[in-house]
Design a protein around this motif. Structure first.
Motif, PDB file in Angstrom:
ATOM      1  N   GLU A  46       0.817  -1.215   0.000  1.00 21.02           N
ATOM      2  CA  GLU A  46       0.000   0.000   0.000  1.00 21.02           C
ATOM      3  C   GLU A  46       0.852   1.267   0.000  1.00 21.02           C
ATOM      4  N   ASN A  47       1.975   1.251   0.720  1.00 21.05           N
ATOM      5  CA  ASN A  47       2.744   2.478   0.940  1.00 21.05           C
ATOM      6  C   ASN A  47       3.981   2.633   0.066  1.00 21.05           C
ATOM      7  N   THR A  48       4.369   1.573  -0.646  1.00 19.76           N
ATOM      8  CA  THR A  48       5.519   1.679  -1.548  1.00 19.76           C
ATOM      9  C   THR A  48       4.995   1.956  -2.952  1.00 19.76           C
ATOM     10  N   LYS A  49       5.117   3.198  -3.369  1.00 18.68           N
ATOM     11  CA  LYS A  49       4.497   3.624  -4.623  1.00 18.68           C
ATOM     12  C   LYS A  49       5.477   3.527  -5.792  1.00 18.68           C
ATOM     13  N   PHE A  50       5.056   2.895  -6.879  1.00 20.64           N
ATOM     14  CA  PHE A  50       5.817   2.889  -8.124  1.00 20.64           C
ATOM     15  C   PHE A  50       4.895   2.443  -9.258  1.00 20.64           C
ATOM     16  N   GLU A  51       5.235   2.863 -10.463  1.00 17.01           N
ATOM     17  CA  GLU A  51       4.466   2.484 -11.641  1.00 17.01           C
ATOM     18  C   GLU A  51       4.991   1.168 -12.209  1.00 17.01           C
ATOM     19  N   LEU A  52       4.121   0.479 -12.910  1.00 12.93           N
ATOM     20  CA  LEU A  52       4.507  -0.751 -13.614  1.00 12.93           C
ATOM     21  C   LEU A  52       4.198  -0.584 -15.106  1.00 12.93           C
ATOM     22  N   PRO A  53       4.923  -1.290 -15.979  1.00 11.61           N
ATOM     23  CA  PRO A  53       4.605  -1.246 -17.416  1.00 11.61           C
ATOM     24  C   PRO A  53       3.358  -2.090 -17.695  1.00 11.61           C
ATOM     25  N   ALA A  54       2.215  -1.588 -17.240  1.00 13.81           N
ATOM     26  CA  ALA A  54       0.975  -2.378 -17.254  1.00 13.81           C
ATOM     27  C   ALA A  54       0.585  -2.832 -18.658  1.00 13.81           C
ATOM     28  N   GLU A  55       0.664  -1.923 -19.613  1.00 13.74           N
ATOM     29  CA  GLU A  55       0.256  -2.269 -20.984  1.00 13.74           C
ATOM     30  C   GLU A  55       1.109  -3.406 -21.531  1.00 13.74           C
ATOM     31  N   PHE A  56       2.432  -3.326 -21.284  1.00 14.19           N
ATOM     32  CA  PHE A  56       3.331  -4.395 -21.730  1.00 14.19           C
ATOM     33  C   PHE A  56       2.990  -5.707 -21.048  1.00 14.19           C
ATOM     34  N   LEU A  57       2.765  -5.677 -19.727  1.00 16.30           N
ATOM     35  CA  LEU A  57       2.520  -6.902 -18.969  1.00 16.30           C
ATOM     36  C   LEU A  57       1.222  -7.575 -19.385  1.00 16.30           C
ATOM     37  N   VAL A  58       0.192  -6.780 -19.701  1.00 14.42           N
ATOM     38  CA  VAL A  58      -1.072  -7.354 -20.191  1.00 14.42           C
ATOM     39  C   VAL A  58      -0.823  -8.066 -21.515  1.00 14.42           C
ATOM     40  N   TYR A  67       4.594  -7.098  -4.701  1.00  8.18           N
ATOM     41  CA  TYR A  67       5.304  -7.577  -3.517  1.00  8.18           C
ATOM     42  C   TYR A  67       6.566  -8.350  -3.886  1.00  8.18           C
ATOM     43  N   GLN A  68       6.541  -9.075  -5.007  1.00 12.11           N
ATOM     44  CA  GLN A  68       7.762  -9.764  -5.451  1.00 12.11           C
ATOM     45  C   GLN A  68       8.898  -8.763  -5.651  1.00 12.11           C
ATOM     46  N   LEU A  69       8.577  -7.616  -6.261  1.00 15.03           N
ATOM     47  CA  LEU A  69       9.600  -6.582  -6.488  1.00 15.03           C
ATOM     48  C   LEU A  69      10.053  -5.974  -5.168  1.00 15.03           C
ATOM     49  N   ILE A  70       9.087  -5.700  -4.278  1.00 14.70           N
ATOM     50  CA  ILE A  70       9.422  -5.132  -2.967  1.00 14.70           C
ATOM     51  C   ILE A  70      10.275  -6.119  -2.170  1.00 14.70           C
ATOM     52  N   GLU A  71       9.846  -7.379  -2.148  1.00 18.76           N
ATOM     53  CA  GLU A  71      10.579  -8.402  -1.406  1.00 18.76           C
ATOM     54  C   GLU A  71      12.001  -8.550  -1.950  1.00 18.76           C
ATOM     55  N   GLY A  72      12.135  -8.548  -3.280  1.00 16.37           N
ATOM     56  CA  GLY A  72      13.463  -8.673  -3.882  1.00 16.37           C
ATOM     57  C   GLY A  72      14.385  -7.549  -3.452  1.00 16.37           C
ATOM     58  N   LYS A  73      13.849  -6.329  -3.406  1.00 15.36           N
ATOM     59  CA  LYS A  73      14.669  -5.185  -2.988  1.00 15.36           C
ATOM     60  C   LYS A  73      15.040  -5.292  -1.511  1.00 15.36           C
ATOM     61  N   VAL A  74      14.068  -5.696  -0.665  1.00 14.63           N
ATOM     62  CA  VAL A  74      14.340  -5.851   0.768  1.00 14.63           C
ATOM     63  C   VAL A  74      15.416  -6.913   0.993  1.00 14.63           C
ATOM     64  N   ILE A  75      15.304  -8.028   0.274  1.00 12.67           N
ATOM     65  CA  ILE A  75      16.284  -9.115   0.411  1.00 12.67           C
ATOM     66  C   ILE A  75      17.675  -8.636   0.012  1.00 12.67           C
ATOM     67  N   THR A  76      17.745  -7.925  -1.125  1.00 13.13           N
ATOM     68  CA  THR A  76      19.042  -7.451  -1.623  1.00 13.13           C
ATOM     69  C   THR A  76      19.651  -6.412  -0.688  1.00 13.13           C
ATOM     70  N   GLU A  77      18.849  -5.433  -0.288  1.00 14.59           N
ATOM     71  CA  GLU A  77      19.377  -4.331   0.521  1.00 14.59           C
ATOM     72  C   GLU A  77      19.764  -4.766   1.931  1.00 14.59           C
ATOM     73  N   ASN A  78      19.181  -5.870   2.412  1.00 13.04           N
ATOM     74  CA  ASN A  78      19.472  -6.323   3.773  1.00 13.04           C
ATOM     75  C   ASN A  78      20.280  -7.620   3.813  1.00 13.04           C
ATOM     76  N   GLY A  79      20.744  -8.055   2.642  1.00 16.32           N
ATOM     77  CA  GLY A  79      21.609  -9.236   2.583  1.00 16.32           C
ATOM     78  C   GLY A  79      20.971 -10.493   3.126  1.00 16.32           C
ATOM     79  N   LEU A  80      19.689 -10.691   2.838  1.00 12.17           N
ATOM     80  CA  LEU A  80      18.985 -11.871   3.369  1.00 12.17           C
ATOM     81  C   LEU A  80      19.160 -13.068   2.445  1.00 12.17           C
ATOM     82  N   GLN A  81      20.356 -13.584   2.415  1.00 14.73           N
ATOM     83  CA  GLN A  81      20.627 -14.755   1.579  1.00 14.73           C
ATOM     84  C   GLN A  81      20.477 -16.042   2.398  1.00 14.73           C
ATOM     85  N   ILE A  82      20.072 -17.103   1.715  1.00 14.19           N
ATOM     86  CA  ILE A  82      19.922 -18.409   2.376  1.00 14.19           C
ATOM     87  C   ILE A  82      21.151 -19.256   2.068  1.00 14.19           C
TER      88      ILE A  82
END
Length: 441
Positions: A302-314, A343-358
């Protein structure tokens, strides 16, 4: 070969791949030579078929295949070299009058680019982290349940107050057919409870679901009705009695305590309640953590705002699956999956920025704990390390299990990170209050 990119806007680009004859000729000629060596055509010896005949019969198909392979390899290499973070896959732009008889070709691909954005885990939000406590009412109910469970069961002909009445709730219209064990005191009103007294096996009691319990969510437990249907459900259900029992409660003595927890572990009713409270709140903690994780996820979307290439993705969704979708179907699919993609994009950024590797050690340690808990449920409280290691090795040899467990490990890492960095309010609630917070009224 020459590859160029035109940036349409921040989220869309077109890549042009120019392929010359020199790029593909050698590979095409080699494939055709191999065809010639193995071709069996009437009137010609094997390996002596004229090349002109091979080219006429197979040349166009081989050309298409080799150029396509070249395109895939070169385009993938380009995306890696340019470090382009794309969504979906490149979409070839269709050219109606494409000329495969030419020597040089030009291909265009549309790209949907991942947006640039930042994630602020420390931003203000409305997330609440619940601390579920086992209150005295619940503890007393659990003690009584234990007494009844380990007490002496006595079958009866006629039901009285306090008896366990087993039967089946049914309603054909709503598809309700649920076995349940009830007692006359579980209902919201004494009037309803009295309907079940003085009954025999085989008797049918009819009640209305409206206001049947003090909390409509209990319809989920007793009638196996889905959450979306419980609120405002107003139908009549039949309860056909199949069994009537009363129980002589087990005494709260050392024999019962030892049976429950092992010799000497619990020696008083107070310790019994402490043990029940500890076990219950451990289970409640897992449920509260899952809600916290879900609520933080929703807050971030809800609070992380960004645009997506919606037309391309459709457009991409129309051909991404096993079956081709119409534009309208792809639009509907995009709307359903948009939050998941965000959320996949948000999660990916959170994982990368915080070094959450398995690491593999993380995976082994987590799997070992899961196995130990499962073994404890079957009475194996102290398995040897060798036994655990052997089971871990078998489990992690299964790719599907590795994927499932890896997702659980990452979920746990995300949960711990959110607890550390997300600003949230803590609220103490009983389990019943938590259920109301979960589902609302």
């Amino acid at each position: 070969m020459n590859i160029t990119r035109e940036q349409v806007d921040a989220l869309n680009a077109v890549v042009t791949v120019a392929v010359s004859k020199e790029d593909y000729k050698q590979k095409v000629d080699k494939v055709l030579q191999d065809y010639r060596k193995n071709a069996s055509i009437p009137g010609f010896r094997k390996g002596a078929v004229p090349m002109s005949l091979i080219v006429k019969q197979y040349g166009k198909a081989v050309l298409l295949d080799e150029v396509n392979k070249l395109l895939q390899t070169s385009l993938n290499d380009y995306l890696v070299e340019e470090k382009l973070d794309i969504l979906g896959n490149p979409l070839p732009k269709v050219t109606e009058d494409f000329n495969w008889d030419a020597d040089d070709f030009s291909f265009e691909f549309e790209l949907g680019l991942a947006p640039e954005f930042s994630v602020d885990l420390g931003a203000k939000n409305k997330v609440v982290k619940y601390n579920i406590t086992a209150d005295e009412t619940m503890l007393n109910e659990q003690v009584e349940r234990i007494q009844k469970q380990f007490g002496k069961l006595i079958s009866k002909e006629k039901s009285e107050e306090g008896d366990d009445i087993r039967g089946t709730f049914t309603n054909e219209e709503k598809g309700i057919n649920a076995e349940a064990t009830i007692s006359s005191d579980i209902f919201k009103t004494k009037t309803t409870g009295k309907k079940f007294l003085g009954k025999k096996v085989g008797d049918v009691v009819t009640v209305s679901t409206k206001g049947l319990f003090d909390d409509d969510h209990k319809l989920m437990d007793y009638l196996k009705v889905g959450h979306d249907d419980v609120h405002g459900l107003d139908v009549e259900v039949n309860f056909t009695i199949s069994e009537i029992n009363t129980s002589e409660k087990a005494e709260l003595n050392q024999e019962l305590f030892d049976k429950l927890f092992g010799e000497g572990v619990v020696t008083s009713v107070e310790q019994l309640k402490e043990k029940i409270k500890e076990d219950a709140e451990q289970q409640f903690g897992s449920q509260a953590d899952q809600k916290f994780l879900n609520d933080v996820t929703e807050s971030l979307i809800e609070n992380t705002k960004f645009e997506l290439p919606a037309e391309f993705l459709v457009k991409w969704l129309q051909t991404a699956g096993e079956t081709t979708l119409t534009a309208e179907e792809a639009e509907a699919e995009y709307k359903k999956s948009e939050n998941g993609l965000r959320y996949q994009l948000i999660e990916g950024k959170v994982i990368t920025e915080n070094g959450l590797q398995i690491t593999f050690d993380d995976l082994k340690a987590y799997t070992a704990e899961v196995i130990k808990k499962q073994m404890a449920q079957f009475g194996q409280l102290d398995p040897s390390q060798e036994d655990v290691d052997n089971i871990v090795a078998r489990v992690l040899s299964n790719k599907d299990e590795v994927k499932r467990l890896s997702e659980q490990v990452m979920s746990e890492k995300m949960l711990n990170l959110f607890k550390e960095k997300v600003k949230y309010k803590t609220k103490d609630v009983t389990y019943q209050e938590f259920v109301k917070e979960m589902y609302g009224e």
